[in-house]
Design a protein around this motif. Structure first.
Motif, short mmCIF file in Angstrom:
data_model
loop_
_atom_site.label_atom_id
_atom_site.label_comp_id
_atom_site.label_asym_id
_atom_site.label_seq_id
_atom_site.Cartn_x
_atom_site.Cartn_y
_atom_site.Cartn_z
N ARG A 87 -6.77 9.59 10.81
CA ARG A 87 -5.67 9.49 11.79
C ARG A 87 -5.65 10.66 12.77
NH1 ARG A 87 -1.89 5.64 10.22
NH2 ARG A 87 -2.28 4.74 8.17
N GLY A 88 -6.66 11.53 12.68
CA GLY A 88 -6.77 12.59 13.67
C GLY A 88 -6.03 13.87 13.33
N PHE A 89 -5.85 14.14 12.03
CA PHE A 89 -5.15 15.36 11.61
C PHE A 89 -6.02 16.20 10.68
CE2 PHE A 89 -1.80 12.18 12.43
CZ PHE A 89 -1.03 12.88 13.36
N PRO A 90 -7.22 16.63 11.15
CA PRO A 90 -8.08 17.43 10.26
C PRO A 90 -7.43 18.75 9.85
CG PRO A 90 -8.88 17.50 12.53
CD PRO A 90 -7.82 16.44 12.48
N GLU A 91 -6.60 19.31 10.74
CA GLU A 91 -5.97 20.60 10.41
C GLU A 91 -4.99 20.43 9.26
OE1 GLU A 91 -3.19 18.47 13.10
OE2 GLU A 91 -5.36 18.75 13.03
N LEU A 92 -4.30 19.29 9.18
CA LEU A 92 -3.38 19.05 8.05
C LEU A 92 -4.16 18.76 6.77
CD1 LEU A 92 -0.55 16.94 9.75
CD2 LEU A 92 -0.59 19.40 9.23
N ALA A 93 -5.30 18.09 6.90
CA ALA A 93 -6.16 17.87 5.74
C ALA A 93 -6.65 19.21 5.19
CB ALA A 93 -7.34 16.97 6.09
N ASN A 94 -7.06 20.10 6.06
CA ASN A 94 -7.52 21.42 5.63
C ASN A 94 -6.39 22.22 5.00
OD1 ASN A 94 -10.08 20.89 6.54
ND2 ASN A 94 -9.83 21.94 8.49
N LEU A 95 -5.20 22.11 5.57
CA LEU A 95 -4.03 22.80 4.99
C LEU A 95 -3.79 22.33 3.58
CD1 LEU A 95 -1.45 24.57 5.21
CD2 LEU A 95 -0.31 22.57 6.17
N GLY B 79 3.93 11.31 15.14
CA GLY B 79 3.73 12.73 15.34
C GLY B 79 4.71 13.60 14.58
N GLU B 80 5.20 13.08 13.42
CA GLU B 80 6.23 13.79 12.67
C GLU B 80 5.71 14.54 11.45
OE1 GLU B 80 10.07 11.44 12.37
OE2 GLU B 80 8.65 9.83 12.85
N LEU B 81 4.41 14.53 11.24
CA LEU B 81 3.85 15.30 10.11
C LEU B 81 3.72 16.76 10.53
CD1 LEU B 81 1.02 12.95 8.75
CD2 LEU B 81 3.42 13.08 8.05
N THR B 82 4.40 17.63 9.81
CA THR B 82 4.39 19.05 10.14
C THR B 82 3.68 19.84 9.04
OG1 THR B 82 6.47 19.48 8.98
CG2 THR B 82 6.61 18.79 11.30
N PRO B 83 3.20 21.04 9.35
CA PRO B 83 2.62 21.87 8.29
C PRO B 83 3.58 22.11 7.13
CG PRO B 83 2.02 22.74 10.44
CD PRO B 83 3.02 21.64 10.68
N VAL C 241 15.08 0.63 -4.82
CA VAL C 241 15.97 0.98 -3.72
C VAL C 241 15.21 0.78 -2.41
CG1 VAL C 241 17.26 2.86 -2.63
CG2 VAL C 241 17.25 2.63 -5.12
N ARG C 242 15.84 0.13 -1.46
CA ARG C 242 15.21 -0.06 -0.16
C ARG C 242 15.39 1.21 0.67
NH1 ARG C 242 16.72 -5.05 3.99
NH2 ARG C 242 15.17 -4.57 5.62
N PHE C 243 14.26 1.75 1.13
CA PHE C 243 14.35 2.97 1.93
C PHE C 243 13.88 2.70 3.35
CE2 PHE C 243 10.18 3.07 -0.15
CZ PHE C 243 9.33 3.32 0.92
N ASP C 244 14.19 3.60 4.22
CA ASP C 244 13.84 3.49 5.64
C ASP C 244 12.32 3.54 5.79
OD1 ASP C 244 13.50 3.75 8.36
OD2 ASP C 244 14.96 5.37 8.60
N GLN C 245 11.74 2.46 6.32
CA GLN C 245 10.28 2.39 6.46
C GLN C 245 9.73 3.46 7.40
OE1 GLN C 245 8.08 -0.37 4.90
NE2 GLN C 245 9.83 0.13 3.60
N SER C 246 10.59 4.00 8.25
CA SER C 246 10.13 5.07 9.14
C SER C 246 9.86 6.36 8.37
CB SER C 246 11.16 5.34 10.25
OG SER C 246 12.34 5.94 9.73
N LYS C 247 10.27 6.41 7.09
CA LYS C 247 10.04 7.59 6.26
C LYS C 247 8.75 7.49 5.45
CE LYS C 247 13.74 9.55 7.74
NZ LYS C 247 13.61 10.67 8.72
N ASN D 276 1.48 5.50 0.77
CA ASN D 276 2.04 5.53 -0.58
C ASN D 276 2.77 6.84 -0.87
OD1 ASN D 276 1.27 2.94 -1.17
ND2 ASN D 276 -0.63 3.53 -2.17
N ILE D 277 3.16 7.53 0.19
CA ILE D 277 4.01 8.70 0.09
C ILE D 277 5.18 8.50 1.06
CG2 ILE D 277 4.15 11.22 0.23
CD1 ILE D 277 1.10 11.30 0.08
N CYS D 278 6.38 8.77 0.60
CA CYS D 278 7.55 8.59 1.47
C CYS D 278 8.50 9.78 1.30
CB CYS D 278 8.28 7.29 1.14
SG CYS D 278 9.09 7.27 -0.48
N LEU D 279 9.39 9.92 2.27
CA LEU D 279 10.51 10.84 2.12
C LEU D 279 11.67 10.05 1.53
CD1 LEU D 279 10.58 13.03 5.36
CD2 LEU D 279 9.86 13.68 3.05
#
Length: 266
Positions: free
Chosen positions: A258-266, A126-130, A111-117, A219-222
């Protein structure tokens, strides 16, 4: 090393009529695959290459790899992978999907999905949230808990095998000089020696499993509103049969990079 001519297959897949479509066909290329996007579908083929860590040198090998990819990824991305299409050469010489003629290639239908996901695109935007990354973490935990244990030697020998494959892969590229490869390899093996005892204990405890093997953000998508793992390593069980923390490290490395150490730690 390129080992056979896929030009006819590529031309066939660039033709929208092959899919019963009239719209344009877009293509995405990686070092071992090509993906063709048309309408609501995506078709992925294996490049005809033979490298130290992968052998797609014949149509039969590519078909087997496509079948294995669908089998493995359907567990972590249900609904995304639709099946495998055989590319055959018919009596008149033309190529067709799933014909009665000779097998010349194989394609995975998705299935073709939206590449923005894709999570790498979401990181740039800037759409990665905790909350999202917590969902991703829980999904990975469920996946690792259900993955089969692998007991084929010690934990240190397992990672030594991965390092050997990496070294061979570096040697086939033109990105690094030989002196750099030697330096990398020395650093890796020094670190491995330092952690041998811990790695061996983890293997005994069942922490080496048949994992994803390439678990970075791209290699992870919504998909259908849920995070899904896809495009796992199907072509080399040794690369993917690793400690679950080594599997997770791909994602942590990508987040740090990519500059998200806080998300890596989470």
């Amino acid at each position: 090393m390129i080992v056979d001519d896929q030009q006819a297959t590529v031309a066939f897949l660039y033709n929208p009529a092959a899919y019963g479509e009239s719209g344009p066909v877009e293509a995405i290329e990686t070092h071992i695959s090509r993906i063709f996007l048309v309408g609501q579908r995506a078709y992925k083929i294996k490049r005809a290459v033979k490298l130290p860590y992968v052998d797609f040198s014949t149509p039969a090998l590519r078909l087997a790899a496509c079948e294995k990819e669908v089998e493995l990824n359907s567990r972590t991305a249900p609904g995304l992978y639709l099946g495998v299409r055989r590319v055959t050469r018919e009596a008149g010489g033309e190529l067709a999907f799933d014909g009665s003629g000779e097998l010349v290639d194989a394609a995975i239908e998705m299935v073709r999905f939206d590449q923005s996901k894709l999570l790498d695109r979401m990181a740039v935007g800037g759409e990665l949230t905790p909350a999202l990354m917590t969902d991703v973490a829980r999904m990975i935990v469920r996946y690792h808990r259900g993955a089969p244990e692998v007991h084929k030697g010690s934990g240190s020998s397992n990672l030594a095998g991965v390092l050997a494959i990496n070294e061979a892969g570096f040697a086939t590229s033109h990105v690094f000089e030989q002196a750099e490869i030697k330096a990398f390899t020395g650093i890796f093996r020094t670190a491995l020696a330092r952690h041998c005892e811990l790695l061996d204990r983890r293997e005994t405890a069942g922490k080496i499993r048949r994992c994803h093997g390439d678990l970075h953000l791209r290699n992870i998508c919504l998909f259908d509103g849920e995070p899904r793992l896809f495009d796992c390593i199907e072509f080399n069980d040794q690369i993917a049969s690793i400690d679950v923390l080594y599997d997770l490290a791909f994602l942590l490395m990508d987040l740090w990079h990519r500059g998200f150490p806080e998300l890596a730690n989470l």
